[in-house]
Motif scaffolding. Structure first.
Motif, PDB file in Angstrom:
ATOM      1  N   ASP A 283      -6.976   2.621  -5.062  1.00  0.00           N
ATOM      2  CA  ASP A 283      -5.734   2.615  -4.266  1.00  0.00           C
ATOM      3  C   ASP A 283      -4.723   3.616  -4.841  1.00  0.00           C
ATOM      4  O   ASP A 283      -4.038   4.310  -4.107  1.00  0.00           O
ATOM      5  CB  ASP A 283      -5.121   1.215  -4.259  1.00  0.00           C
TER       6      ASP A 283
ATOM      7  N   SER B 268       0.815  -1.218   0.000  1.00  0.00           N
ATOM      8  CA  SER B 268       0.000   0.000   0.000  1.00  0.00           C
ATOM      9  C   SER B 268       0.853   1.274   0.000  1.00  0.00           C
ATOM     10  O   SER B 268       0.307   2.372  -0.034  1.00  0.00           O
ATOM     11  CB  SER B 268      -0.921  -0.002   1.225  1.00  0.00           C
TER      12      SER B 268
ATOM     13  N   PHE C 153      -3.149  -8.505  -2.596  1.00  0.00           N
ATOM     14  CA  PHE C 153      -3.429  -7.075  -2.770  1.00  0.00           C
ATOM     15  C   PHE C 153      -3.497  -6.748  -4.250  1.00  0.00           C
ATOM     16  O   PHE C 153      -2.534  -6.881  -4.978  1.00  0.00           O
ATOM     17  CB  PHE C 153      -2.319  -6.254  -2.112  1.00  0.00           C
TER      18      PHE C 153
ATOM     19  N   GLU D 162      -3.378   6.814  -2.970  1.00  0.00           N
ATOM     20  CA  GLU D 162      -1.938   7.008  -2.808  1.00  0.00           C
ATOM     21  C   GLU D 162      -1.536   8.393  -3.299  1.00  0.00           C
ATOM     22  O   GLU D 162      -0.788   9.109  -2.654  1.00  0.00           O
ATOM     23  CB  GLU D 162      -1.204   5.899  -3.597  1.00  0.00           C
TER      24      GLU D 162
ATOM     25  N   SER E  85      -4.052  -3.880  -6.883  1.00  0.00           N
ATOM     26  CA  SER E  85      -4.008  -2.428  -6.917  1.00  0.00           C
ATOM     27  C   SER E  85      -5.137  -1.898  -7.804  1.00  0.00           C
ATOM     28  O   SER E  85      -5.080  -1.998  -9.016  1.00  0.00           O
ATOM     29  CB  SER E  85      -2.637  -2.007  -7.429  1.00  0.00           C
TER      30      SER E  85
ATOM     31  N   ARG F 266      -7.163  -1.843   2.185  1.00  0.00           N
ATOM     32  CA  ARG F 266      -6.563  -2.951   1.462  1.00  0.00           C
ATOM     33  C   ARG F 266      -7.556  -4.076   1.204  1.00  0.00           C
ATOM     34  O   ARG F 266      -7.658  -4.565   0.091  1.00  0.00           O
ATOM     35  CB  ARG F 266      -5.398  -3.458   2.299  1.00  0.00           C
TER      36      ARG F 266
ATOM     37  N   GLY G 291      -3.268   2.852   4.027  1.00  0.00           N
ATOM     38  CA  GLY G 291      -3.281   1.875   2.923  1.00  0.00           C
ATOM     39  C   GLY G 291      -3.896   0.565   3.387  1.00  0.00           C
ATOM     40  O   GLY G 291      -4.724  -0.027   2.686  1.00  0.00           O
ATOM     41  N   ASN G 292      -3.516   0.132   4.579  1.00  0.00           N
ATOM     42  CA  ASN G 292      -4.043  -1.131   5.112  1.00  0.00           C
ATOM     43  C   ASN G 292      -5.542  -1.068   5.331  1.00  0.00           C
ATOM     44  O   ASN G 292      -6.240  -2.060   5.176  1.00  0.00           O
ATOM     45  CB  ASN G 292      -3.361  -1.480   6.438  1.00  0.00           C
TER      46      ASN G 292
END
Lengths: 250, 808
Positions: free
Chosen positions: B404, A118, B398, B408, B400, B428, B424-425
């Protein structure tokens, strides 16, 4: 003295170094418990590695290579013997101290890259610097950019790991390993999960690091990469089967 | 059946080896079941006990509250009236008393009945000691507990000739009493022989209790009540109010019917939320065991075999949760019922549980989790071997998405790395996020809606008070002359204004049919000056009186009653006042009643000079409305006490039910709504607890799923504190995100929901206000939830060793 080795074909030269020892393993034993039984993995390993050496650890699977790397990074502890890395006796450090120690002293490169999915590549490189806090904040960003440039990923700084190739991920992982400028780089099968062209790029990077005088210890099945090391240690049945210094051959 | 003994080793190993996950799953189901069992059990016990207690008290079908004391002899011929089953009598009056602990006179209610051992209707039960006899008194059960008065205590009462001390020798239960905790007065009981001491004839009564001959119907009771009033009027006795009661169902049912509907919906919603948590847990289990599924399939396991393993696991977890939840919910239902029943003066004796709730728990507790787990289990079971056994290190699961990348670029890219990892988690695993967020968002919306409901109740009460410009409404047990009232009021200096109102029993017809009423206790006509300056209810349609309405047959009707009977402003309805012939009156306005679930006598307002000539004593009045500069409860109490004393000195008795001090009335209304709002808040807290467990589960699963990642972080130098912070931040982000989403949702939902809840649960159309305070409070609660839910998983994350995490 020049010899031929049956495991790899390379030129072997014994060289004595005058640099200080960065790795000192003394009579190290390691065994894992399997139920009631103890399964020995490493037997009486004694080993020293000087700063600036590029050591390849080779050998068939299940002969203790990864366990040896785990001992060198403080991920595992020996049953007997002493492990001293860059002046620190790892046996005596607690888990928390080991984390701090690793952040400063060792850079680890994993077979499956293990970048945080991430975070973008730049943030992945910044992460260990943020953990350790050795550099002032503004310098961390500059160093992360520098490292990305070093591994040829300047243009991919803002990409997520999932958006780049396996080779690029591994190069980013190497940059991450270098983030805190550790004395020692440990790599576990760094090209094991890459195709030939990507493996070559990573291979070149390791050569560059070797030329810069970094201490590298690497487990590999890649013959070319092993041949580019300054020293090859072959493990067999948990013992050092051979430990030989090579003359760099391009 | 999916249980297969051959699969037991795998099932038991999964359950035992992942104890924390098993505990989480069990607690998720158990808390949902606990809510279901407690609420459904509570409702069942509470309604059953209320009706039972009501029936045991032999409720009067008709209760006529007289304007004056009537001799026993007056009641005798009424027994023989067509349709009347039997009659009973009692007298209730206010008196001043002093407790041993207080030197100040306080106002209480004193009751006497002809013979306590031969009570026919509205029976008062002996709790301890003896029924009142000779000079000994008894006290009401709730009053005794509230005031700390026990048998043997002596109390001083103001009598007609001075004061006298009486000893309490008994505690009685009254089936129809305002709890002192809500602001009601203390109730005492005396033998009839003591009544003359208070200036009341011993052989008199002030309330006529009547049961009609079966079968009971409200219309029949209303008809007979009318005839009884006529007979009493012939004997020169006026009736202040007529109360009707259903003999089978407790009068408090009306209060609870709406609440129970809402609670039932909420109970099942809680179970649904728990099931969502199960879905989340099972989905995570399948993700974690994907490789095992691959291996089992490679070894020849079929889809159904795989599904059976996980279904058995869910079934066992549900069974354990059920075993935990059942006794806890029995305790919860018993004690909450006991608490609520106590407010209605009903004792719940011995431990009882609801069999109905138990069956529903068993059905819901076993099926809901299985149903919720079906989708992730089947998804896992149908994975191909190739999909299942492939593993490529961190982020193998994961994918993308453009979201995401957007996240980001826009947010995470600018955050410190640790915050970026946590953020991010959070996004996720989208399914985990969705389920956890839905639980937290529902809890948040519910909390804000409930707080808005409470704020709206307060606003409504404040607005109602702002429309009442009087400080005190005095109701007289017998109508009084204007001159006498004026003289007494003038003797108390704080009074700044006085208005006199009158009250008449009334029957309203549409065509030949009596109007259906929103208030269960009947209607009464309140005559007030057309240009009254002291009161104006909230007019929802039409208008309030002005000077043009003087002497006109015009009235302002309750909007709910108008709606029930399809009456609009401008319509005329037929009005029967006392023994007068039925006449047509025009409805000029509709007001909003805030009496709460209809358990009240409903006023119909009319110009005073339009009804005064009809009343038995045109120069006398039932109510005096006084204005005074009073801002505190204490000041109000002193003022009321001074007035009561002044009237008492003139031998004028005040009616307990209709004498209302404004601030005290507000406090009473607040207290009356408090149990309901507390119950709702308790429910919101439980749902928040489900949210916390859900979040804790998500984070714990997150730790399990990201063991390798934690090990990598450790390997690159992360200290325990950094790992701890990472998971705490993830929990915090979860709660903050849910809070952010709850805001617009709650804002949109709060008005219709709070308004609907106001009508359903409290029986009033609320003046709505959105509670911004609750938004801030929920933020605080969310942060506490995040910290408490995240602590254990975060601690667990710090215990992950690099070697076990990377498992070379």
């Amino acid at each position: 003295m020049v010899e031929s080795n049956s495991f790899f074909h390379y030129t072997k030269i014994n060289i004595s170094f005058t640099m200080p020892d960065i790795i000192q393993l003394t009579n190290v034993h390691k065994a894992y418990k399997l139920g009631q039984l103890k399964q020995p993995v490493l037997h009486d390993i004694s080993l020293t590695v000087c700063a600036g050496e590029f050591v390849a650890i080779v050998g068939p699977s299940g002969n203790g290579k990864s366990t040896l790397l785990n001992l060198l990074t403080g991920i595992d502890r020996p049953c007997q013997g002493e492990v001293i890395i860059n002046g620190s006796a790892l046996n005596h450090l607690r888990e928390e101290q080991l984390s701090v120690w690793r952040g400063t002293n060792v850079g680890i490169v994993f077979q499956f890259f293990q970048l945080l999915p991430s975070l973008n590549l730049l943030q992945n490189i910044l992460l260990p610097m943020d953990f350790v806090g050795k550099l002032p904040k503004p310098e961390r960003l500059a160093r992360a950019h520098y490292l990305l440039k070093l591994v040829g990923l300047s243009g991919q700084a803002k990409q997520l790991p999932g958006q780049v190739s396996g080779g690029q991920q591994q190069r980013a992982a190497i940059a991450r390993a270098l983030a805190n400028d550790p004395a020692l780089i440990i790599a576990d099968e760094p090209t094991g999960n890459l195709d030939a062209s990507n493996a070559d790029a990573v291979f070149d990077l390791f050569l560059e690091l070797r030329n810069q005088g970094k201490t590298l210890v690497m487990v590999t099945h890649n013959e070319s990469l092993a041949q580019s090391a300054s020293r090859v240690i072959a493990l067999h049945a948990g013992r050092i089967h051979s430990d030989e210094y090579l003359l760099g051959v391009e | 059946m999916f249980f297969d003994i051959n699969l037991w080793p795998k099932v038991s190993a999964d359950l035992l080896m992942h104890k924390s996950r098993s505990v989480l799953a069990i607690s998720s189901i158990a808390i949902g079941l606990f809510i279901v069992g407690t609420l459904l059990g509570m409702m069942d016990l509470q309604l059953g006990s209320m009706d039972k207690a009501h029936q045991q008290s032999q409720p009067s079908h008709i209760n006529l509250i007289l304007k004056q004391d009537a001799d026993f002899a007056v009641a005798e011929p009424l027994k023989n009236l067509d349709g009347v089953g039997d009659i009973d009598r009692l007298t209730q009056f206010t008196a001043q008393y002093k407790t041993p602990k207080s030197a100040q006179w306080q106002t209480g209610t004193v009751i006497f009945r002809p013979d306590y051992n031969a009570q026919t209707y509205d029976r008062m039960t002996l709790v301890s000691g003896v029924f009142p006899q000779k000079k000994s008194m008894a006290i009401e059960r709730l009053s005794a507990r509230y005031a700390g008065i026990n048998n043997g205590d002596a109390l001083e009462f103001a009598t007609a000739t001075g004061s006298e001390t009486f000893v309490i020798n008994g505690v009685l239960g009254h089936p129809f009493v305002k709890p002192p905790t809500f602001g009601g007065q203390l109730h005492f009981f005396i033998a009839p022989e003591l009544a003359p001491l208070f200036g009341i004839p011993a052989h008199s009564f002030r309330q006529l209790l009547v049961q009609i001959k079966p079968p009971y119907s409200e219309e029949k009771a209303r008809l007979i009540a009318g005839e009884l009033r006529s007979k009493l009027a012939e004997a020169g006795i006026g009736v202040n109010a007529t109360l009707l009661q259903n003999p089978e169902q407790h009068w408090g049912r009306a209060v609870f019917s709406g609440i129970n509907l809402v609670l039932t919906v909420m109970a099942w919603a809680s179970l649904a939320l728990s099931s969502v948590l199960i879905l989340n847990t099972v989905a995570a289990l399948i993700t974690q065991q994907t490789d095992q599924i691959g291996v089992m399939k490679a070894l020849g396991a079929r889809r159904w075999t795989i599904a059976k393993i996980y279904l058995t696991e869910v079934f066992i977890l549900s069974l354990i949760a059920l075993l935990i939840a059942v006794p806890l919910s029995w305790i919860g239902a018993f004690y909450s019922s006991r608490w609520i029943l106590d407010l209605f003066n009903i004792e719940l004796l011995g431990f009882v549980y609801s069999a109905k709730a138990l069956y529903l728990m068993i059905a819901g507790g076993l099926f809901a989790p299985l149903l919720a787990a079906l989708w992730p289990i089947w998804t896992g079971a149908t994975l191909s071997v190739r999909q299942a056994i492939s593993c490529y290190g961190l982020g193998a699961d994961f994918v993308s998405h453009s979201f995401d990348r957007w996240l980001e670029r826009l947010v995470a890219g600018f955050l410190p790395t640790l915050y970026a990892v946590a953020l991010g988690n959070l996004f996720r695993r989208k399914a985990n996020l969705l389920w956890t967020q839905s639980v937290l968002i529902i809890a948040g919306v519910l909390f804000i809606v409930i707080m808005s409901l409470i704020a709206s109740v307060n606003l409504t009460l404040n607005n109602e008070l702002a429309r009442s410009h009087y400080a005190l409404r005095l109701g007289f047990t017998a109508d009084q002359s204007a001159e006498l009232i004026q003289n007494v009021v003038n003797s108390v200096p704080q009074t700044t204004g006085l208005e006199l109102w009158n009250r008449l029993p009334v029957e309203l017809f549409q065509g030949d049919k009596l109007l259906r009423q929103s208030g269960s206790l009947g209607v009464q006509m309140i005559g007030l000056p057309a240009a009254t300056a002291l009161y104006q209810p909230l007019i929802v349609s039409g208008r309030w009186f002005d000077s043009t309405d003087n002497q006109q047959k015009r009235l302002v009707l309750n909007a709910a009653t108008a709606e029930l009977n399809n009456i609009n402003v401008g319509d005329t309805i037929k009005v029967k006042l006392l023994q007068q012939p039925v006449k047509e009156w025009q409805v000029i306005g509709l007001y909003r009643g805030i009496t709460g679930n209809g358990y009240a006598v409903e006023p119909v307002y009319a110009p005073l000079n339009a009804i005064q000539p009809i009343s038995l004593n045109p120069s006398k009045y039932t109510f005096a409305l006084l204005s005074a500069d009073i801002t505190s409860l204490d000041a109000e109490k002193s003022y009321v006490d001074a007035l009561k004393l002044a009237f008492q000195q003139q031998h004028i008795k005040l009616d307990f039910y209709t004498t209302l001090a404004k601030l005290e009335q507000r406090q009473f209304a607040e207290n009356q709504f408090r149990p309901i709002t507390l119950m709702l808040l308790g429910l919101a807290t439980l749902i928040a607890a489900v949210g916390a467990i859900g979040l804790s589960g998500t984070l714990a699963i997150s730790v399990l799923q990201r063991t390798r990642e934690i090990a990598v972080l450790r390997a690159i130098g992360a200290k325990s504190m950094a790992i701890f912070k990472l998971f705490m931040l993830e929990g915090l982000f979860h709660c903050l995100l849910a809070w952010l989403i709850s805001l617009p949702l709650a804002y949109l939902c709060a008005e219709p929901l709070a308004t609907k809840l106001g009508i359903t649960m409290l029986g009033i159309q609320l003046d709505y206000v959105f509670s911004w305070l609750s938004v801030i409070l929920w933020l605080g609660v969310s942060i506490i939830l995040a910290l408490s839910a995240g602590y254990l998983p975060a601690r667990k994350a710090t215990k992950v060793s690099v070697r076990s995490g990377l498992s070379y």
